[in-house]
Write a protein that holds these residues in place. Structure first.
Motif, PDB file in Angstrom:
ATOM      1  N   ASP A  89      -4.524  -0.122  -2.974  1.00  0.00           N
ATOM      2  CA  ASP A  89      -4.772   1.081  -1.951  1.00  0.00           C
ATOM      3  C   ASP A  89      -5.176   0.150  -0.519  1.00  0.00           C
ATOM      4  OD1 ASP A  89      -6.136   2.932  -4.416  1.00  0.00           O
ATOM      5  OD2 ASP A  89      -4.155   3.491  -3.542  1.00  0.00           O
ATOM      6  N   GLY A  90      -5.940  -0.518  -0.860  1.00  0.00           N
ATOM      7  CA  GLY A  90      -6.501  -1.407   0.493  1.00  0.00           C
ATOM      8  C   GLY A  90      -7.058  -0.558   1.537  1.00  0.00           C
ATOM      9  N   ASP A  91      -6.684  -0.690   2.742  1.00  0.00           N
ATOM     10  CA  ASP A  91      -6.983  -0.144   3.952  1.00  0.00           C
ATOM     11  C   ASP A  91      -6.237   1.345   4.221  1.00  0.00           C
ATOM     12  OD1 ASP A  91      -9.504  -1.385   4.264  1.00  0.00           O
ATOM     13  OD2 ASP A  91      -8.197  -2.838   5.680  1.00  0.00           O
ATOM     14  N   ALA A  92      -5.200   1.477   3.276  1.00  0.00           N
ATOM     15  CA  ALA A  92      -4.053   2.475   3.796  1.00  0.00           C
ATOM     16  C   ALA A  92      -4.757   3.828   3.179  1.00  0.00           C
ATOM     17  CB  ALA A  92      -2.946   2.237   2.731  1.00  0.00           C
ATOM     18  N   ARG A  93      -4.130   4.631   3.406  1.00  0.00           N
ATOM     19  CA  ARG A  93      -4.416   6.314   3.300  1.00  0.00           C
ATOM     20  C   ARG A  93      -4.075   6.640   1.584  1.00  0.00           C
ATOM     21  NH1 ARG A  93       0.174   8.714   7.108  1.00  0.00           N
ATOM     22  NH2 ARG A  93       1.818   7.715   5.971  1.00  0.00           N
TER      23      ARG A  93
ATOM     24  N   ASP B  93       1.009   4.191   2.542  1.00  0.00           N
ATOM     25  CA  ASP B  93       1.609   4.060   3.916  1.00  0.00           C
ATOM     26  C   ASP B  93       3.293   4.091   3.838  1.00  0.00           C
ATOM     27  OD1 ASP B  93      -0.602   3.890   5.276  1.00  0.00           O
ATOM     28  OD2 ASP B  93      -0.464   1.684   5.291  1.00  0.00           O
TER      29      ASP B  93
ATOM     30  N   ASN C 258       0.848  -1.107  -0.110  1.00  0.00           N
ATOM     31  CA  ASN C 258      -0.045  -0.046   0.107  1.00  0.00           C
ATOM     32  C   ASN C 258       0.906   1.290  -0.159  1.00  0.00           C
ATOM     33  OD1 ASN C 258      -1.637  -1.996   2.329  1.00  0.00           O
ATOM     34  ND2 ASN C 258      -2.661  -1.491   0.320  1.00  0.00           N
TER      35      ASN C 258
ATOM     36  N   GLN D 118      -7.274   3.206  -6.459  1.00  0.00           N
ATOM     37  CA  GLN D 118      -8.647   3.679  -6.009  1.00  0.00           C
ATOM     38  C   GLN D 118      -8.858   5.030  -5.287  1.00  0.00           C
ATOM     39  OE1 GLN D 118      -8.528  -0.194  -3.769  1.00  0.00           O
ATOM     40  NE2 GLN D 118     -10.358  -0.791  -4.640  1.00  0.00           N
ATOM     41  N   LYS D 119      -8.019   5.403  -4.656  1.00  0.00           N
ATOM     42  CA  LYS D 119      -7.662   6.353  -3.683  1.00  0.00           C
ATOM     43  C   LYS D 119      -7.097   7.692  -4.521  1.00  0.00           C
ATOM     44  CE  LYS D 119      -8.525   3.701   0.282  1.00  0.00           C
ATOM     45  NZ  LYS D 119      -7.551   3.516   1.661  1.00  0.00           N
TER      46      LYS D 119
END
Length: 168
Positions: free
Chosen positions: A48-52, A10, A7, A73-74
């Motif tokens: 991106d997962g759960d990362a910022r 991070d 990710n 995604q982000k």
């Protein structure tokens, strides 16, 4: 995400888990080495997962080793050019269902296309997981039958997106 699975959001700034200094420079050098070895210049999907979300520095790092573009995604917008570069980015669309659910995949894509209200062209990319080439071909054949839809490879997609964004 590049030459590895992580990710990138991070990797810099206040690294919440390791509290180590930025790893962006190391990540960029690692990716550059492998992208050059394998003649790559595009990143098909940044995890991106759960990362910022990636910072401006991370976006710029991607622009240097992946100058033909990247998908994530982000991102700061649905699509755009990394500031100060000609590197396009595009937000990943919906995940497609299992490969045996072509009707549902087509429905999801058509729902996305129905949201395109302003004058085109419009650019979309969708994620399939563990689909065979045959399953992809079935979906592509059905998509190509739709009016004003063209299925293209990622380099063509990002090249067309870059061209469109330069016109705006």
């Amino acid at each position: 995400s590049g030459a590895g699975y992580l990710n990138p959001g991070d990797l810099d700034g206040d690294r919440p888990f390791s509290h180590l200094p930025s790893g962006l420079e190391t990540w960029e050098a690692h990716c550059r080495r492998y992208y050059q070895t394998w003649d790559l210049s595009l990143t098909g999907f940044v995890i991106d997962g759960d990362a910022r979300p990636m910072s401006a520095d991370a976006l710029t790092a991607y622009a240097r080793f992946s100058p033909d573009g990247f998908v994530a995604q982000k991102l700061p917008a649905y699509s755009g050019l990394v500031p100060g570069t000609q590197t396009p980015f595009l937000t990943m669309g919906a995940d497609m269902p299992n490969a045996d659910q072509t009707d549902e995949a087509l429905r999801r894509i058509q729902a996305t296309l129905a949201g395109d209200k302003d004058a085109g062209p419009h650019f979309h990319i969708f994620r399939t997981i563990l689909w065979s080439p045959t399953a992809h071909q079935r979906l592509f054949t059905r998509l190509q039958a739709l009016p004003n839809v063209r299925v293209v490879d990622p380099y063509t997609l990002m090249g067309l997106l870059r061209h469109r964004l330069r016109q705006k």
